[in-house]
Design an enzyme around this catalytic site. Structure first.
Site, PDB file in Angstrom:
ATOM      1  N   HIS A 183       1.089  -1.014   0.090  1.00 53.67           N
ATOM      2  CA  HIS A 183       0.213   0.269   0.353  1.00 53.67           C
ATOM      3  C   HIS A 183       0.871   1.268  -0.471  1.00 53.67           C
ATOM      4  CE1 HIS A 183      -3.731   2.686   1.153  1.00 53.67           C
ATOM      5  NE2 HIS A 183      -2.021   2.974   2.464  1.00 53.67           N
ATOM      6  N   GLU A 184       1.944   1.701   0.679  1.00 52.66           N
ATOM      7  CA  GLU A 184       2.472   2.971   0.823  1.00 52.66           C
ATOM      8  C   GLU A 184       3.558   2.536  -0.395  1.00 52.66           C
ATOM      9  OE1 GLU A 184       1.741   4.799   2.934  1.00 52.66           O
ATOM     10  OE2 GLU A 184       0.799   3.742   4.687  1.00 52.66           O
ATOM     11  N   HIS A 209       1.732   4.874  -2.694  1.00 50.21           N
ATOM     12  CA  HIS A 209       1.880   6.321  -2.504  1.00 50.21           C
ATOM     13  C   HIS A 209       4.053   6.587  -2.821  1.00 50.21           C
ATOM     14  CE1 HIS A 209      -1.747   7.114  -0.036  1.00 50.21           C
ATOM     15  NE2 HIS A 209      -1.243   5.929   0.518  1.00 50.21           N
ATOM     16  N   GLU A 234      -6.015   7.334  -1.818  1.00 51.45           N
ATOM     17  CA  GLU A 234      -5.658   6.438  -2.324  1.00 51.45           C
ATOM     18  C   GLU A 234      -5.592   5.216  -2.537  1.00 51.45           C
ATOM     19  OE1 GLU A 234      -4.325   5.530   1.083  1.00 51.45           O
ATOM     20  OE2 GLU A 234      -4.394   7.494   1.935  1.00 51.45           O
ATOM     21  N   TYR A 265     -11.097   6.438   2.297  1.00 52.23           N
ATOM     22  CA  TYR A 265     -10.714   4.923   1.925  1.00 52.23           C
ATOM     23  C   TYR A 265     -11.572   4.117   0.963  1.00 52.23           C
ATOM     24  CZ  TYR A 265      -6.758   6.222   5.717  1.00 52.23           C
ATOM     25  OH  TYR A 265      -5.661   6.705   6.012  1.00 52.23           O
TER      26      TYR A 265
END
Length: 678
Positions: free
Chosen positions: A471-472, A475, A500, A611
């Site tokens: 997930h990170e 980004h 997101e 989210y």
């Protein structure tokens, strides 16, 4: 996020540099700063900012251009935001408490100063004079000017002098509360000392990392790597109960007061600007547009989730009673995770502690970089450049096609004293076209709190941590691969209910059987995850999904409720009421979980729904990859070009349609959580 809509917040959090020329050494960032340097550097930058703004104001209206007015304004604030080097970032990761305190104190001063400088009417009139000429601009330039003017509106520029002064004072007060709230969470200390007997159910690798006390006990902190495994595996219910009580009082009661004061200030500020509520103000330029649409989305999803969640709870309560011989009719806060984990081990034959033995962090990271490198046409090469802590790893990102440098990337994965407590991506230096016409290479970091290696075992990740890492990393790629011309539109500078989506999409690869093979190696045998275990993991993927998503729905409705009320509510009573109404389970008395709900103080205010909102889009994105093959570089290239590189240069709805060829569809999301429509 749309930076010019919330630019006061952005600049208050700016990482910055001691002047661009001092930020780099040999072309890369350095992190060698001292507390006593901060205040003089900020003072000099403040003087330079006012000089640049005065020059902008002095331009005759007839000579105004996009470059000397709109871009001149953006660059003036970038120069100021560059005032303190990596000190803003280091306040989250430095081992030097004195430095962290000094940086946080200066951030508070900067945020208050920004309220003053961002409300200069002469500057507003200068830029408005240019906007009123209705210039012909390229799409990204027009969007930048539009967002800037909304930013001015929300900075009080249409207010009379008396109201503007009130507006400024309210914002200064609010900025103090927000920074203090975050500091209280970071520095909150409490722990539970347990006997060896109370560690029954925990693995040796977990126990070996715990601090031992002088009287032979083991210390459990409230940090995730300590707290989560204990709550999931410790057989001692009384110890779990005591730890959960401590955990949900993090931040202290002072943070409850700070939150409620901030809610009042936000409402007062919104009403000064002509909005009914803070939520209305925040949603004006987001995909959702208004609170009514958000509540409709959340309540519709709540209605779909409740039958599934109630069925899950009923089954888990029955399982607990079967094992304990009790006649309980509910699940208490310290029981849910434990019994769900026990049920999974017994009925789904899944033991997260055993599964993590297949996920040494080095293997996971190597596989992840290779996977997404191939998918998006890039490569990650370790580099020996300055870092802020010896455990940090650094990479450069290059294009595979032409070997051109794309970005630099850091990974800071393990917990330590005073460090940021969660997992996050930090955009240290954003991509943008520089004044000399060259492009600024982005610098991006992942900061997390994963299990450290011990003397006997490497760092082992639970599958949930693997998913978080993916997930990170989404980004990271969003920031690293940007090609936006202007800093306020680069990377993740998109609407907060879209930001997101790329990272949530990348999580889906962490559930693909081929990917799981690629990123797993048992730390003892070197064998990848067995096929049978992968099948069980995927089969169990949606175990408890009703409760998990209903909990997220609660957080979103709680946030939106706090920011749409005509009067500031009792945040604890509201938290308990909505938990019972939405989630249907009790909370522990005399706790105040909202005291550590950093999202609603730190930028996700009236935005936590994002989210869920963005996950609908993310699942639709991933569905496109599934149709063409999840390793298909053509689809990956299209996603890179239409989404990752664009940043905030286009309306998000348009970007979604450009990639999908249509509007987003709810179907893939419902299917992904086991709620496929009949």
């Amino acid at each position: 996020m749309k930076k010019w809509i919330v630019f006061i917040f952005i600049l208050a959090q700016a990482a910055g540099v001691f002047g661009m020329e001092n930020m780099f050494r040999n072309g890369v960032l350095h992190f060698d700063y001292h507390a006593e340097e901060l205040a003089p550097a900020e003072a000099a930058a403040r003087q330079q900012l006012e000089k640049e703004l005065d020059a902008l104001v002095a331009i005759p209206d007839g000579q105004r251009t996009f470059e000397n007015t709109v871009l001149g304004y953006e660059r003036a604030f970038e120069h100021y935001g560059d005032a303190l080097g990596m000190s803003g970032f280091l306040s989250y990761v430095s081992t030097d408490k004195a430095f962290r305190d000094a940086a946080l104190a200066l951030q508070m001063q900067m945020s208050q100063y920004m309220v003053d400088i961002a409300t200069r009417r002469d500057v507003y009139r200068a830029i408005k004079a240019y906007a009123d000429t209705k210039p012909t601009l390229e799409p990204d330039q027009a969007l930048l000017l539009k967002d800037m003017m909304i930013g001015f509106k929300n900075s009080g520029m249409d207010l009379n002098d008396a109201d503007l002064e009130t507006f400024k004072n309210l914002n200064k007060e609010k900025a103090q509360y927000i920074i203090q709230f975050d500091k209280n969470i970071q520095e909150y200390k409490d722990e539970l000392d347990v006997t060896p007997e109370q560690l029954k159910g925990l693995g040796e690798d977990y126990i070996s990392k715990l601090q031992k006390t002088a009287d032979g006990k083991y210390r459990i902190t409230l940090d995730y790597p300590d707290y989560v495994p204990f709550m999931l595996n410790a057989d001692d219910a009384s110890a779990r109960k005591e730890l959960e009580f401590k955990y949900n009082r993090r931040g202290g009661h002072e943070n409850v007061d700070l939150l409620e004061k901030t809610l009042t200030l936000r409402r007062q500020i919104a009403q000064l600007l002509g909005y009914k509520t803070h939520a209305q103000l925040k949603l004006e330029n987001r995909m959702a547009k208004n609170p009514q649409r958000v509540f409709a989305f959340l309540k519709d999803l709540e209605k779909r989730l409740k039958p599934l969640s109630k069925k899950e709870d009923k089954n888990l309560i029955a399982y607990k009673n079967e094992k304990t011989g009790g006649k309980s009719r509910t699940l208490l806060p310290y029981e849910s995770g434990y019994w769900a984990n026990k049920y999974k081990k017994e009925h789904l034959d899944l033991d997260s502690e055993k599964i993590k033995e297949y996920f040494p962090s080095d293997v996971v990271i190597s596989g992840m970089l290779d996977l997404f490198g191939n998918l998006f046409g890039i490569a990650f090469e370790p580099v020996n450049i300055p870092v802020w802590h010896p455990e940090v790893k650094a990479f450069k990102i290059v294009n595979k096609a032409d070997r051109a440098l794309v970005a630099y990337f850091y990974m800071d994965l393990y917990p330590r004293e005073g460090k940021y407590k969660h997992a996050a991506c930090f955009d240290l230096v954003g991509g943008q076209e520089k004044e000399d016409g060259t492009y600024q290479v982005p610098f991006v970091a992942i900061v997390a709190n994963m299990n450290k290696p011990s003397a006997d075992t490497p760092s082992l990740l639970k599958h949930g941590e693997v998913s978080t890492l993916f997930h990170e990393f989404g980004h990271v790629l969003h920031n690293a691969l940007t090609k936006a011309r202007y800093g306020s539109q680069a990377g993740t500078s998109v609407s907060w209910d879209f930001v997101e989506a790329p990272s949530q999409m990348l999580e889906r690869w962490a559930w693909n059987p081929q990917v799981l093979k690629k990123i797993s190696r048992h730390y003892k045998t070197g064998e990848p995850l067995p096929d049978a275990l992968i099948e069980k993991m995927i089969a169990a993927k949606n175990f408890g999904a009703g409760g998990v998503y209903l909990r997220q729905n609660f957080f979103a409705q709680y946030d939106m409720t706090l920011h749409t009320r005509a009067k500031t509510p009792d945040t604890t009573k509201t938290y308990f009421y909505l938990t019972k109404k939405i989630r249907g389970l009790p909370l522990t008395k005399n706790t105040y979980p909202q005291a550590s709900f950093g999202h609603i103080m730190g930028g996700y205010d009236a935005g936590y729904y994002g989210y869920l909102w963005s996950e609908v889009i993310a699942e639709d994105f991933f569905h496109e990859f599934e149709k063409s093959g999840v390793f298909n570089p053509q689809t990956g290239l299209k996603f890179r070009r239409e989404i990752l590189e664009k940043g905030g240069t286009l309306d998000e709805e348009q970007m979604v349609q450009n990639f999908l060829g249509r509007k987003e569809d709810m179907g893939p999301f419902l299917k992904s959580i086991g709620l496929e429509e009949k």
